[in-house]
Motif scaffolding. Structure first.
Motif, PDB file in Angstrom:
ATOM      1  N   ARG A 161       4.068   1.019  -5.563  1.00 15.22           N
ATOM      2  CA  ARG A 161       3.368   0.810  -6.833  1.00 15.22           C
ATOM      3  C   ARG A 161       2.681  -0.561  -6.853  1.00 15.22           C
ATOM      4  O   ARG A 161       1.526  -0.693  -7.264  1.00 15.22           O
ATOM      5  N   ARG A 172       3.705   6.855  -1.917  1.00 13.60           N
ATOM      6  CA  ARG A 172       4.845   6.883  -0.984  1.00 13.60           C
ATOM      7  C   ARG A 172       4.430   7.361   0.398  1.00 13.60           C
ATOM      8  O   ARG A 172       4.874   6.820   1.410  1.00 13.60           O
ATOM      9  N   GLU A 177      -2.564  10.484  -4.790  1.00 13.14           N
ATOM     10  CA  GLU A 177      -1.519   9.474  -4.821  1.00 13.14           C
ATOM     11  C   GLU A 177      -1.862   8.435  -5.872  1.00 13.14           C
ATOM     12  O   GLU A 177      -3.018   8.062  -6.056  1.00 13.14           O
ATOM     13  N   ASP A 233       9.435   2.977  -3.974  1.00 15.79           N
ATOM     14  CA  ASP A 233       8.485   3.266  -5.056  1.00 15.79           C
ATOM     15  C   ASP A 233       7.965   1.979  -5.684  1.00 15.79           C
ATOM     16  O   ASP A 233       6.778   1.879  -6.027  1.00 15.79           O
TER      17      ASP A 233
END
Length: 204
Positions: free
Chosen positions: A49, A55, A11, A45
């Motif tokens: 971030r 996610r 991720e 998102d």
């Protein structure tokens, strides 16, 4: 509070930022983004971030962006239901409700700014209204359950449902009044509104 969860391998993580490690941190970061960019304009998102997580990790904490706006509302409801259930059976029902609702809405001073952001978002964002209806229904169910127990009527009966709806309406109105003034005290406003309701707005 959700226990810290490390992002799974693979991720993405925003370089140079310590990842959000619990639900409260993720919630505050998202509230900041919602205030800065707008609720509709901020995506999952974007939040992930900024938090330095992926996610999949986001959805371990919250089922949706809408749920994130409400924080640990369900946990507070459990506390409120318990307080109502444990109240002395001979205590006046409306007094018990007032105390439980005030406790439900009492937060440490340091949480005030975040509570304002949250409630302004919930009450002023059209996109959240449908989701808010579900949350408010859960709140009404707790009150109706208590009133039904006191009256011996089904929760779906007129009196439990009317008392629940009236108290929700007063609580929401108190929040709206509170949001209009930066230095207002939510608990004082809410207490006054609930006392007015208990007297049937006798001053009129």
């Amino acid at each position: 509070m959700v226990a810290p969860v490390a992002p799974p391998r693979g991720e993405g993580r925003r370089t140079g930022r310590r990842p959000a490690t619990n639900a409260a941190e993720l919630e505050r970061l998202a509230l900041h983004l919602f205030t800065e960019r707008g609720f509709d304009e901020t995506t999952v998102d974007d939040i992930a971030r900024e938090a330095g997580i992926g996610r999949r990790t986001f959805f371990r904490y919250f089922a949706s962006k809408n749920d994130l706006a409400w924080g640990n509302f369900d946990a507070h409801l459990v506390v409120m239901r318990t307080a109502l259930a444990e109240a002395a059976p001979d205590a006046p029902a409306l007094d018990v409700l007032r105390h439980a609702i005030l406790e439900f809405n009492t937060y440490p001073p340091a949480e005030g700014v975040w509570l304002r952001r949250r409630m302004a978002l919930i009450l002023r964002t059209p996109t959240l209204q449908a989701h808010s209806t579900l949350r408010f229904a859960s709140w009404r169910d707790v009150v109706a359950e208590f009133v039904a127990g006191r009256t011996g009527q089904p929760e779906s009966a007129l009196i439990p449902q009317s008392v629940a709806a009236a108290h929700l309406g007063v609580a929401v109105t108190a929040y709206e009044q509170w949001l209009r003034t930066d230095d207002a005290d939510l608990v004082i406003i809410l207490d006054e509104a609930l006392r007015l309701l208990a007297t049937g707005f006798a001053l009129l």
